[in-house]
Design an enzyme around this catalytic site. Structure first.
Site, PDB file in Angstrom:
ATOM      1  NE  ARG A 187      -3.812  -2.308   2.203  1.00  0.00           N
ATOM      2  CZ  ARG A 187      -4.752  -2.584   3.096  1.00  0.00           C
ATOM      3  NH1 ARG A 187      -4.904  -1.799   4.148  1.00  0.00           N
ATOM      4  NH2 ARG A 187      -5.527  -3.630   2.943  1.00  0.00           N
ATOM      5  CB  CYS A 245      -1.599   4.564   9.039  1.00  0.00           C
ATOM      6  SG  CYS A 245      -2.869   5.233  10.141  1.00  0.00           S
ATOM      7  NE  ARG A 246      -7.963   3.614   3.285  1.00  0.00           N
ATOM      8  CZ  ARG A 246      -9.128   4.236   3.408  1.00  0.00           C
ATOM      9  NH1 ARG A 246      -9.221   5.280   4.221  1.00  0.00           N
ATOM     10  NH2 ARG A 246     -10.187   3.848   2.739  1.00  0.00           N
ATOM     11  CE  LYS A 247      -9.525   2.211   9.290  1.00  0.00           C
ATOM     12  NZ  LYS A 247     -10.746   1.501   8.920  1.00  0.00           N
ATOM     13  N   GLY A 248      -5.274   7.038  10.460  1.00  0.00           N
ATOM     14  CA  GLY A 248      -4.836   7.533  11.764  1.00  0.00           C
ATOM     15  C   GLY A 248      -4.897   6.528  12.888  1.00  0.00           C
ATOM     16  CB  VAL A 249      -6.139   3.180  13.278  1.00  0.00           C
ATOM     17  CG1 VAL A 249      -6.119   2.024  14.289  1.00  0.00           C
ATOM     18  CG2 VAL A 249      -7.509   3.851  13.305  1.00  0.00           C
ATOM     19  CB  THR A 250      -1.696   1.037  11.877  1.00  0.00           C
ATOM     20  OG1 THR A 250      -1.562   1.688  10.616  1.00  0.00           O
ATOM     21  CG2 THR A 250      -2.820   0.013  11.824  1.00  0.00           C
ATOM     22  CB  SER A 272      -3.746   8.884   7.709  1.00  0.00           C
ATOM     23  OG  SER A 272      -2.946   8.942   8.888  1.00  0.00           O
TER      24      SER A 272
END
Length: 294
Positions: A187, A245-250, A272
């Site tokens: 990704r 990341c993709r949405k601020g989680v990982t 993100s």
């Protein structure tokens, strides 16, 4: 009972089980299940109702967010966060322990950990190894839902721990801070879809997939191993660092890993890739797939 180390980012299952046995869960110690799963895969709230750590409350990341934003899981306002965690019995003096039930060991708990820190709360820890290892080690679980007495929580957003789209755009030119992207390599490189979006990365970003910091059992790796991971990617923990990341989680796994090494000021780009993809100009979306097609 094992002594509590204030400000510690991780607590062990042994430490928490001893705290439970000693009857410490209450106004001074709250346990929150911050699990979230894709709806078609698992139902986090239903699983919480069926079994959880005794005395725990459910921290619903779907509720505790900016629901007016077009992007997933953006930080809520100070007042919404304060009201939400206050209803879970969390005050400014409460030590909060967060966990989740992901099969990896830990997935969403670091996001909740970072949210508390972003709103000025220092006494917050992630349960090392998560619920998976809590169960594996034979610690108690229950279906009994506790009803904590509401508390007063005063939230004050620490903007140093948060980056906006505008700040990320400026940094592409200025390189004032390092950027680490925690998504899987495909990704990041742009060779596979990112949950329906074309993928790629922000110019200048370095890729460290978040699971790099977890052992095979789902526990956080040692400080020495984490430091080595950062060194191998030429990330300097003595300098400013932002995670995405993709949405601020990982991305919050990057902040947690750095925190364990003594770096407590890693910022999260909250929007993100989900925001960057929709707002950044094409030249600021680096993708091998696009290069190969050109």
């Amino acid at each position: 009972m094992a002594p509590q180390v204030l400000g510690r980012a991780l607590v062990s299952a042994k430490w928490l089980s001893e705290a439970l046995r000693a009857g410490r869960v209450g106004t001074s110690l709250r346990v929150l299940d911050a699990s979230w799963y894709p709806p078609q895969e698992r139902n986090a709230r239903q699983e919480f109702k069926e079994r959880h750590i005794p005395g725990a409350s459910f921290f619903d990341i779907e509720e505790c967010r900016d629901q007016s934003s077009p992007y997933d899981f953006m930080l809520p306002s100070e007042s919404l966060f304060a009201d939400y965690v206050g209803r879970l019995g969390v005050s400014n003096d409460t030590h909060v322990v967060v966990y989740d039930g992901d099969n990896l060991g830990t997935f969403y708990a670091p996001r909740a950990w970072w949210m508390f820190r972003a709103f000025g709360h220092k006494e917050v820890s992630v349960l090392n190894g998560g619920f998976k290892n809590w169960v594996k080690e034979g610690h108690p679980v229950t279906a009994e839902v506790s009803q904590p007495a509401p508390a007063v929580f005063k939230a004050k957003l620490n903007t140093a721990l948060l980056k906006t789209f505008e700040e990320m755009m400026q940094n592409v030119g200025s390189l004032r801070f390092q950027v680490v992207d925690s998504r899987p390599e495909g990704r990041f490189r742009g060779t596979e879809l990112d949950q329906g979006l074309e993928s790629g990365h922000i110019p200048g970003a370095v890729n460290i997939p978040f699971h790099s910091f977890l052992t095979e059992t789902g526990h956080e790796k040692s400080i020495e191993e984490i430091q080595q991971i950062f060194r191998e990617k030429e990330v300097d923990l003595s300098k400013p660092l932002t995670a995405t990341c993709r949405k601020g989680v990982t991305a919050c796994h990057i902040a947690l890993a750095a925190y364990v090494c003594g770096k407590r000021d890693v910022a999260i780009y909250d929007g993100s890739w989900s925001e960057w993809f929709h707002r950044a100009p094409p030249r600021y979306k680096v993708s091998e797939l696009k290069r190969n097609k050109a």
